[in-house]
Design a protein around this motif. Structure first.
Motif, short mmCIF file in Angstrom:
data_model
loop_
_atom_site.label_atom_id
_atom_site.label_comp_id
_atom_site.label_asym_id
_atom_site.label_seq_id
_atom_site.Cartn_x
_atom_site.Cartn_y
_atom_site.Cartn_z
N ASN A 165 8.27 -32.08 3.98
CA ASN A 165 7.91 -32.45 5.07
C ASN A 165 9.24 -33.49 5.71
OD1 ASN A 165 6.73 -33.57 7.51
ND2 ASN A 165 5.14 -34.79 6.53
N SER A 166 10.24 -32.64 6.19
CA SER A 166 11.40 -33.34 6.46
C SER A 166 11.42 -33.73 8.20
CB SER A 166 12.55 -32.44 6.39
OG SER A 166 12.41 -31.30 7.05
N THR A 167 12.11 -34.74 8.35
CA THR A 167 12.43 -35.23 9.76
C THR A 167 13.49 -34.19 10.55
OG1 THR A 167 11.47 -37.35 9.13
CG2 THR A 167 12.58 -37.04 11.30
N PHE A 182 12.35 -36.26 17.77
CA PHE A 182 12.37 -36.33 16.26
C PHE A 182 10.74 -35.68 15.87
CE2 PHE A 182 14.04 -40.28 17.76
CZ PHE A 182 15.11 -40.29 16.87
N GLY A 204 8.28 -34.01 12.44
CA GLY A 204 7.93 -33.91 11.02
C GLY A 204 7.65 -32.29 10.73
#
Length: 238
Positions: free
Chosen positions: A171-173, A153, A155
């Motif tokens: 700031n998407s994952t 994962f 950011g």
């Protein structure tokens, strides 16, 4: 004769304890303590610090069907410091070690920025990484050689900025996969040092946005980040 026989036996019986008392005691060999062999089995906690290289690939995206102009951009890269914490569990079977580990890391690499031919500022910024992985290793006493892989994962802050507009995912994952290998050495029964390399690749995102400059119409491209990392590790095994 019978009286002499009994007299001799009685004298011998009384003399034997006295003779034994006069003999020097025999030394007793000390018993060496049994030291159990080292085992990699157990839970552990640790910290890691090292180098991280982020790369972002830009290419024509298959999902940009609404685009009238498809933009292909070069790969942009940025290198910097990364580090964080990890925890896991190992189980040793003969010389083979099976384990599972999770980790989380910060990245201090700065923003990747590129000025496209459209006049837009293309920006990508990966701020943190995390993963959940399996480990398979081979132990040579206190040395462990292993491979690792699993889900990752990140950011990711990705934007396209032009005059009067800004498109992006904030700031998407991002989700992806990670593969790597490493070596560890147990300096004591509890303290372990190591070095690990991993390559991580994340899911792509597609951009479509209108650009008035040069009458390009709706521009589309695909963006996909990846990370190379080399980390020195120290951990404590319980």
């Amino acid at each position: 004769m019978r009286i002499l026989k009994y007299t001799f036996l009685a004298s011998l019986a009384f003399a034997t304890p006295a003779l034994a008392a006069d003999l020097a005691p025999q030394p007793v060999e000390p018993v060496a303590p049994v030291i159990p062999p080292f085992t990699w089995t157990g839970f552990y906690l640790g910290a890691q610090l090292g180098w991280g290289g982020t790369s972002t690939d830009y290419k024509a995206g298959a999902a940009t069907a609404n685009a009238t102009t498809v933009v292909v951009l070069p790969t942009i890269t940025k290198n910097g410091v990364m580090g964080g914490l990890f925890a896991g569990y190992n189980y040793q079977i003969n010389q083979f070690v099976l384990g599972a580990e999770v980790d989380g890391d910060f990245l201090i690499v700065g923003k990747e920025r590129y000025t496209a031919a459209t006049g837009d500022f293309i920006t990508a910024h990966t701020t943190w990484l995390g993963s959940a992985r399996l480990r398979v290793g081979y132990a040579i006493d206190r040395l462990l050689l292993y491979g690792t892989g699993g889900v990752a994962f990140a950011g990711a802050d990705s934007t396209v900025t032009g005059t009067g507009y800004s498109y992006g995912f904030g700031n998407s994952t991002r989700v992806g996969w990670t593969l790597g290998a490493g070596a560890e050495y147990a300096f004591t029964d509890h303290w372990i040092g190591g070095l690990e390399y991993r390559y991580t690749r994340f899911s792509s995102e597609n951009y479509t946005y209108p650009v008035a400059n040069r009458s390009l119409g709706i521009v589309g491209f695909s963006q996909q980040p990846s990370v190379n990392q080399v980390l020195a590790r120290i951990s404590y095994k319980f």
